[in-house]
Design a protein around this motif. Structure first.
Motif, PDB file in Angstrom:
ATOM      1  N   GLN A  67      26.911  53.798 -38.892  1.00  0.00           N
ATOM      2  CA  GLN A  67      27.865  54.881 -38.649  1.00  0.00           C
ATOM      3  C   GLN A  67      27.146  56.189 -38.326  1.00  0.00           C
ATOM      4  OE1 GLN A  67      31.097  55.057 -38.309  1.00  0.00           O
ATOM      5  NE2 GLN A  67      31.545  52.917 -38.746  1.00  0.00           N
ATOM      6  N   SER A 102      30.074  45.181 -31.578  1.00  0.00           N
ATOM      7  CA  SER A 102      31.340  45.900 -31.514  1.00  0.00           C
ATOM      8  C   SER A 102      32.067  45.625 -30.207  1.00  0.00           C
ATOM      9  CB  SER A 102      31.084  47.407 -31.645  1.00  0.00           C
ATOM     10  OG  SER A 102      30.198  47.857 -30.647  1.00  0.00           O
ATOM     11  N   GLY A 111      21.704  58.913 -30.908  1.00  0.00           N
ATOM     12  CA  GLY A 111      21.741  57.939 -31.985  1.00  0.00           C
ATOM     13  C   GLY A 111      21.139  58.419 -33.290  1.00  0.00           C
ATOM     14  N   LEU A 142      26.098  56.200 -34.803  1.00  0.00           N
ATOM     15  CA  LEU A 142      27.177  56.652 -33.912  1.00  0.00           C
ATOM     16  C   LEU A 142      27.348  58.156 -34.001  1.00  0.00           C
ATOM     17  CD1 LEU A 142      29.943  53.922 -34.515  1.00  0.00           C
ATOM     18  CD2 LEU A 142      28.111  53.934 -32.826  1.00  0.00           C
TER      19      LEU A 142
END
Length: 627
Positions: free
Chosen positions: A236, A318, A245, A239
């Motif tokens: 997370q 994802s 990143g 993201l």
């Protein structure tokens, strides 16, 4: 001591809520389960729990052989453990009790069987302290309820064998769990400590008057908790770092997070604070009982787990992939597809090479599908059905690309346990390995003219019991007039071999007596599926068995017999299917743990296309534009 024997019979010691849930999980995965508990009415309570849990397990997907009838119960613990291949202990959390219990279990269980504890607070070093075989004692701590939540924390004690730990991890993964390896013992393991760390700050905020109990719960379940159900906190933050990143996050955003971390408080656990939380929880729960709330939670968890299974949403994956039956997978704009078999779900599925647009082509495959091939020109998908390995009832079927016109082309009785499948369009033949039949076989594409090319039985009756004679993977070089196959060997025994021979039996010889068979590689863990790069004269294969050589994808020159293979991919969960895309410099491979992966031919850039998608076997890559 080796811990690589096959696991068929599970013993459950202690059938409270955790033990009963574990029993349900193992039954749903097709094991024989024998449970033991000295409590009055333990058997009745256990069977009631399993009956109530079964609908949820059906939603998740039952494995072949799953049945509540495979449960037996005895109050005699020694009887329960005497033939156990794996033990899951769930007794009271008292150190003195655990020490004696494990000494007794150790004495009653076969020495090569692993004994795992569900303990959440007592370390394995304590439990194994009086055992004669402490090397097989470890923690396999689930999150409640085990039949729903995938996570299992695996940790050994000071005397636990690394082989036992790796075997337990592989076993849990093979039954659909998500095992993590704790490299050090610590109270509460990891999952409970993470929960405690979060709740420490929640209690602090409540005590400081910042939040009500209800708002604190909402802050988690409607905020970060939703994200954590998809991927973990480190990913997370990756993201959160935007295009840069996690590196950008650590360099530019971590200082701000560090200020927050330093401001976190420690609550004073007073009677007043405890009563505030009790009152707040009572208000949130309303008139719903604990059982009703647990049922509601399980229903929503099943929805999330099913969503993650069908979309591939998980840590590191994802991609969106709806599982709807449709011909669009092969007749739409996409020219490339990856086809794969879901053994536990009984389905043929396909997905784009980037993991998107996952679709079900055909369901109702209830005879243990294993190998798959696609004939684009004819518009057919072929697959093998292993059937019951103890019976002569394997078969090969065919269906159109849109899932219609299903047809059996090699009927039950013509082959014992057909495994990997390969088409030779130039020769008009279909080739397969017959495991318990101990044969390499072929037929015309319509299933006629079935013949045996290689018979490895050496006179043994079929079905064969000697795993060194089991033929599993297969590959065909039509222009070179060669067939390649693997012989698996025993579980983790390093008896696996790869052979090749001519497509035609030498004149005057028979399938059982051929002088042209070459042994290319031996002493492999458990070689399974094969594929060939004929341009570079290289052979690729998947390998089951224990790490570091097992659960891998390897390659080697196919004309230099005996050369040491190069391991390209590691850490698979029972590697099975393999298919090369030579033009795209890619390979696609599947594992029984439920994933389909893509990687470069050199093993780099590995990524998951399907994650936790059942028990996956065969895989086939197809480029329709090149057909």
């Amino acid at each position: 001591m080796s811990f690589d024997k096959a696991i068929h019979r599970i013993a459950i010691v202690g059938t409270g809520v955790i033990g009963a849930s574990w029993a349900a999980q193992y039954l749903a995965r097709g094991f024989d389960v024998i449970a033991t508990d000295p409590a009055p009415n333990a058997e009745a309570s256990l069977r009631q729990y399993i009956d109530e849990a079964w609908p949820a397990l059906e939603k998740i997907g039952l494995s072949p052989g799953a049945s509540r009838e495979r449960l037996t119960f005895t109050a005699n613990m020694k009887e329960a453990l005497s033939q156990a291949d794996f033990v899951q202990e769930n007794g009271p959390e008292r150190p003195d009790f655990k020490i004696k219990l494990f000494a007794d279990m150790d004495a009653a269980t076969p020495a090569d069987s692993i004994i795992a504890s569900s303990s959440s607070g007592i370390t394995p070093s304590v439990m194994q302290s009086r055992c004669k075989h402490p090397e097989r004692i470890l923690i396999g701590h689930p999150f409640n309820p085990p039949h729903v939540i995938p996570l299992v924390e695996v940790v050994g004690g000071t005397k636990t064998s690394p082989e036992a730990i790796q075997r337990a991890i592989a076993f849990y993964a093979a039954i659909g769990k998500k095992p993590i390896h704790l490299h050090k013992e610590l109270p509460g393991h990891v999952g409970n400590r993470l929960q405690a760390a979060l709740y420490k700050e929640i209690m602090y905020l409540i005590q400081q008057g910042v939040l009500s109990v209800s708002d604190a719960d909402d802050a988690v379940s409607y905020g970060a908790g939703l994200r954590w159900g998809v991927m973990g906190p480190s990913l997370q933050w990756h993201l959160g770092g935007g295009p840069g990143g996690i590196k950008h996050f650590m360099e530019h955003l971590m200082p701000g997070l560090e200020v927050i971390i330093k401001s976190l408080g420690t609550p004073e656990i007073t009677d007043e604070l405890k009563q505030t939380i009790v009152d707040g929880v009572s208000q949130i729960a309303g008139n719903a009982s604990v059982d009703q709330l647990a049922q509601r939670e399980n229903e929503e968890l099943l929805g999330l787990i099913k969503l993650r299974t069908t979309t591939g949403l998980a840590s590191g994956a994802s991609k969106r992939a709806p599982t709807t039956k449709s011909g669009a997978a092969v007749n739409g704009k996409e020219s490339e597809r990856v086809f794969f078999l879901d053994l536990s779900g009984g389905r043929i599925e396909s997905v784009n090479p980037d993991g998107s647009d996952r679709q079900v082509i055909l369901d109702g495959l209830n005879r243990m599908p294993d190998g798959i091939e696609v004939d684009v020109e004819a518009g057919h998908i072929y697959w093998t059905n292993m059937g019951d390995p103890s019976k002569n009832d394997g078969s090969i079927e065919r269906v159109d690309l849109d899932g219609t016109n299903r047809k059996t082309i090699v009927p039950p009785g013509a082959t014992f346990t057909p495994k990997q499948l390969k088409l030779d369009k130039q020769g008009g033949k279909i080739y397969w390995s017959d495991r318990e039949g101990m044969r390499v076989m072929r037929a015309n594409l319509n299933g006629s003219e079935i013949e045996t090319l290689v018979d490895t039985s050496e006179g043994d009756a079929r079905p064969g019991r000697d795993a060194t004679k089991w033929c599993v993977g297969i590959a065909v070089d039509h222009d070179g007039s060669k067939v390649y196959w693997t012989q698996k060997g025993g579980d983790n025994a390093s008896e696996g071999r790869i052979f090749r021979a001519s497509l035609e039996i030498p004149k005057g010889e028979s399938p059982a007596k051929r002088t042209d068979i070459e042994r290319l590689f031996d002493k492999l863990p458990e070689p399974i599926d094969l594929d060939l790069d004929l341009r570079k004269r290289t052979i690729y294969w998947t390998d089951r068995g224990n790490p570091p050589k097992g659960n891998t994808v390897s390659r080697a020159p196919m004309d230099q017999a005996g050369q040491r293979p190069k391991i390209l991919i590691s850490d698979l969960m029972e590697g099975i299917g393999l298919s090369l895309d030579l033009k795209g410099d890619r390979m696609f491979f599947a594992d029984l743990g439920g994933s389909v992966y893509c990687a470069k031919l050199d093993g780099s850039e590995k990524k998951a296309l399907v994650f936790a998608g059942g028990n996956l076997t065969g895989v086939a890559y197809v480029d329709f534009a090149q057909a």
